[in-house]
Design an enzyme around this catalytic site. Structure first.
Site, short mmCIF file in Angstrom:
data_model
loop_
_atom_site.label_atom_id
_atom_site.label_comp_id
_atom_site.label_asym_id
_atom_site.label_seq_id
_atom_site.Cartn_x
_atom_site.Cartn_y
_atom_site.Cartn_z
N ASP A 28 35.55 52.13 58.41
CA ASP A 28 34.64 52.85 56.79
C ASP A 28 33.88 54.43 57.54
OD1 ASP A 28 34.50 50.87 53.99
OD2 ASP A 28 33.05 52.17 54.18
N LYS A 33 27.51 49.50 56.22
CA LYS A 33 28.62 48.16 55.99
C LYS A 33 28.69 49.03 57.77
CE LYS A 33 31.08 48.72 52.31
NZ LYS A 33 31.73 49.62 50.84
N GLU A 150 38.62 37.53 44.89
CA GLU A 150 36.94 36.91 45.32
C GLU A 150 35.98 35.75 45.13
OE1 GLU A 150 33.99 40.77 43.51
OE2 GLU A 150 35.62 41.47 43.96
N LEU A 252 42.46 29.98 31.11
CA LEU A 252 42.64 29.66 29.46
C LEU A 252 41.36 29.57 28.87
CD1 LEU A 252 45.97 28.28 28.65
CD2 LEU A 252 45.18 29.97 27.86
N ALA A 254 38.00 30.46 27.53
CA ALA A 254 37.76 31.44 26.57
C ALA A 254 35.50 31.54 26.69
CB ALA A 254 37.26 30.82 25.05
N CYS A 262 38.52 44.70 38.85
CA CYS A 262 40.14 44.98 38.87
C CYS A 262 40.63 44.54 37.68
CB CYS A 262 40.58 43.41 39.61
SG CYS A 262 39.33 43.70 42.51
N LYS A 325 31.22 36.99 38.10
CA LYS A 325 32.04 35.46 37.75
C LYS A 325 31.24 34.92 39.03
CE LYS A 325 36.23 35.67 41.33
NZ LYS A 325 37.74 35.76 41.62
C1 UGA Z 1 41.17 39.61 40.10
C2 UGA Z 1 43.00 38.83 40.04
O1 UGA Z 1 42.49 37.38 40.29
C3 UGA Z 1 43.18 38.74 41.81
O2 UGA Z 1 44.53 38.13 42.07
C4 UGA Z 1 43.46 39.48 42.63
O3 UGA Z 1 43.66 40.13 43.57
C5 UGA Z 1 42.58 40.56 42.32
O4 UGA Z 1 41.69 39.94 40.66
C6 UGA Z 1 42.48 41.80 42.82
O5 UGA Z 1 42.83 42.49 41.76
O6 UGA Z 1 41.95 42.21 43.39
P1 UGA Z 1 39.14 38.48 40.49
O7 UGA Z 1 38.96 40.45 40.27
O8 UGA Z 1 38.76 38.24 41.83
O9 UGA Z 1 40.77 38.58 41.20
O10 UGA Z 1 38.87 37.76 40.11
P2 UGA Z 1 38.98 36.30 39.01
O11 UGA Z 1 39.10 35.53 39.28
O12 UGA Z 1 41.03 36.85 38.50
O13 UGA Z 1 37.84 36.42 37.74
C7 UGA Z 1 38.43 37.77 36.55
C8 UGA Z 1 37.51 37.85 35.52
O14 UGA Z 1 37.77 36.81 34.48
C9 UGA Z 1 36.23 37.68 35.71
O15 UGA Z 1 35.18 37.88 35.21
C10 UGA Z 1 35.88 35.53 35.51
O16 UGA Z 1 35.05 34.66 34.75
C11 UGA Z 1 36.98 35.83 34.51
N1 UGA Z 1 38.17 34.74 33.55
C12 UGA Z 1 39.14 34.21 33.74
C13 UGA Z 1 37.63 33.84 32.11
O17 UGA Z 1 36.73 34.98 31.43
N2 UGA Z 1 38.69 33.26 32.06
C14 UGA Z 1 39.25 32.68 32.23
O18 UGA Z 1 39.91 31.64 31.99
C15 UGA Z 1 39.24 32.73 34.13
#
Ligand code: UGA
Length: 435
Positions: A28, A33, A150, A252, A254, A262, A325
């Site tokens: 990196d 880091k 994450e 799902l 809300a 991402c 999250k």
């Molecule tokens: C997301 C994808 O889930 C991964 O598969 C992907 O590899 C990653 O992006 C990436 O592109 O690197 P991540 O950003 O770690 O992963 O988080 P998620 O678990 O997808 O959550 C994303 C956001 O959606 C969070 O802010 C979470 O609070 C929100 N969320 C999730 C909701 O508001 N409602 C839900 O039902 C689920």
């Protein structure tokens, strides 16, 4: 193998690959880091990563450096640098990917495979493969998107739910497939589904997956908006439609909506790329998905202001959560942080707390007031708002909180609390799309 880029993706990939028995060098440009990783310390919070780095310290299979020349001698070279949203535009900024590949090429040998992991606009791999083959004859490029979440990054890397490689035609594709077969031998032996395809499909798989997940979240948030004007309960609605196996209950939930490094930027980059390809209309709905998502942040802010009788100035608001999250310290495009910033901008006396993300949030928004201790943050609050569903917030005792706050009003921006228990303790409980 070498792993170029040691952020959330690369650091976890490097450590997990070493854990699987590979000999790994993580590279990196950020010396801070690298110094931290070289000491066996995680430079960010990701459950299980610190333990993994510590346990690998004495293995001799994992080292970290800022010197790209140390990639020489590795066979697989993973590109795991960021592709953030361009400033003032929707498209992805490929500066770091291009710089990583260009810096790597002089150190490649015939038979080496450069493996792209970063999320890129469709067409990028084709372009980069020309740079690799022109600069290092006999070396090839493959695209191997990453689906880790994450908070679960280590487990997702060690035991992925599927593996996808996009490879070039002929000998290039055979060589890349063979090298990746060795890299992922453990997962493949466990019969993890494998899809070997072309570059464009592999690139699109990744953005399509994230676009679908974002759409699912915005769909339920749109239902929450309808529930709010009809008195329906979006949580029960999600449970009921989620029992249909074709729909499924996951993603799902809300609430205040999605954020992170991402989903938001991948949606926008996908829409921008589709427009470049003359197919903007095919994914025009993604703009609506983005708009619904952003409205939910506004909704939480509005609910807080309403709860303060439209006079937020000087009122104490305890904001529980800053990370995008739980189980992460990542505040990139975090709805929680956005809510804290907006309320501060409206003149409220905001105290924000988070179990892990105060440091990262403070670097972006030093103007905010932070308090590490949850109970102290709650003390004297006129309104409490939960915007990241950390376990410690879900498990708060409403009776204890009731004794600390100035006014018993709680806004559950993640629908993660037991409404009845809070109401029983005398709170006005306000959820998202539920009565
Ligand atoms: C997301 C994808 O889930 C991964 O598969 C992907 O590899 C990653 O992006 C990436 O592109 O690197 P991540 O950003 O770690 O992963 O988080 P998620 O678990 O997808 O959550 C994303 C956001 O959606 C969070 O802010 C979470 O609070 C929100 N969320 C999730 C909701 O508001 N409602 C839900 O039902 C689920």
């Amino acid at each position: 193998m070498s792993v170029i880029g040691c952020g959330y993706l690369g650091a976890v990939h490097a450590a997990s690959m070493a854990q699987l028995g590979h000999d790994v060098v993580g590279i990196d440009v950020d010396p801070v880091k690298i110094a931290s990783l070289a000491k066996g310390e995680a430079p960010f919070y990701e459950p299980g990563l610190a333990e993994l780095l510590t346990s690998l310290q004495s293995s001799g299979r994992l080292r970290f450096t800022t010197d790209i020349a140390e990639a020489k001698g590795a066979t697989a070279h993973f590109i795991a640098v960021g592709t953030p949203q361009k400033k003032g535009e929707y498209s992805a900024d490929l500066t770091f990917v291009d710089a990583a590949v260009t810096a790597l090429v002089p150190h490649l040998s015939a038979g080496d495979v450069v493996v792209g992991k970063s999320t890129v606009p469709v067409g990028t791999a084709e372009r980069l493969s020309e740079i690799v083959t022109a600069g290092a004859p006999g070396a090839y490029l493959a695209w191997n998107p990453e689906f880790l979440r994450e908070g679960f990054a280590v487990a997702d890397t060690l035991t992925p739910d599927r593996i996808v490689y996009g490879v070039g035609p002929g000998e290039a594709g055979e060589r890349a497939t063979a090298v990746l077969g060795e890299v992922y031998a453990t997962a493949l032996a466990a019969e993890t589904p494998l899809i070997v395809t072309d570059y464009a499909t592999a690139e699109l798989v990744k953005v399509a997956a994230n676009a679908f997940l974002a759409t699912k979240i915005s769909f339920i948030n749109a239902m929450a908006e309808i529930a709010e004007v009809t008195g329906a309960d979006v949580t029960q609605l999600a449970d009921a439609i989620g029992h249909d196996a074709r729909i499924g209950r996951r993603f799902l939930n809300a609430g205040v909506g999605f954020g992170g490094g991402c989903l938001p930027k991948d949606l926008r980059a996908f829409a921008a790329r589709a427009e470049e390809l003359g197919k903007g209309e095919s994914v025009a709905f993604l703009k609506e998905v983005d708009a619904i998502n952003l409205r939910r942040r506004q909704r939480v802010v509005d609910l807080v202001v309403e709860a303060l009788d439209a006079e937020p100035f000087g009122k104490r608001v305890a904001v529980l959560g800053l990370a995008f999250k739980p189980d992460s310290d990542d505040v990139r495009d975090s709805p929680a942080l956005d809510v804290a910033v907006q309320l501060t901008g409206r003149g409220a006396d905001v105290i924000a707390t988070d179990p892990q993300a105060i440091g990262t949030a403070g670097r972006l928004h030093p103007q905010l007031r932070f308090e590490a201790d949850t109970l102290t943050a709650l003390t004297g609050a006129d309104v409490v708002v939960v915007v990241t569903e950390w376990r410690e917030y879900r498990e708060l005792d409403p009776v204890v909180v009731g004794e600390l706050v100035a006014s018993k009003v709680i806004i559950d921006g993640r629908n993660c609390l037991d409404a009845e228990a809070w109401r029983a303790a005398g709170f006005t409980y306000i959820g998202m799309g539920r009565p």
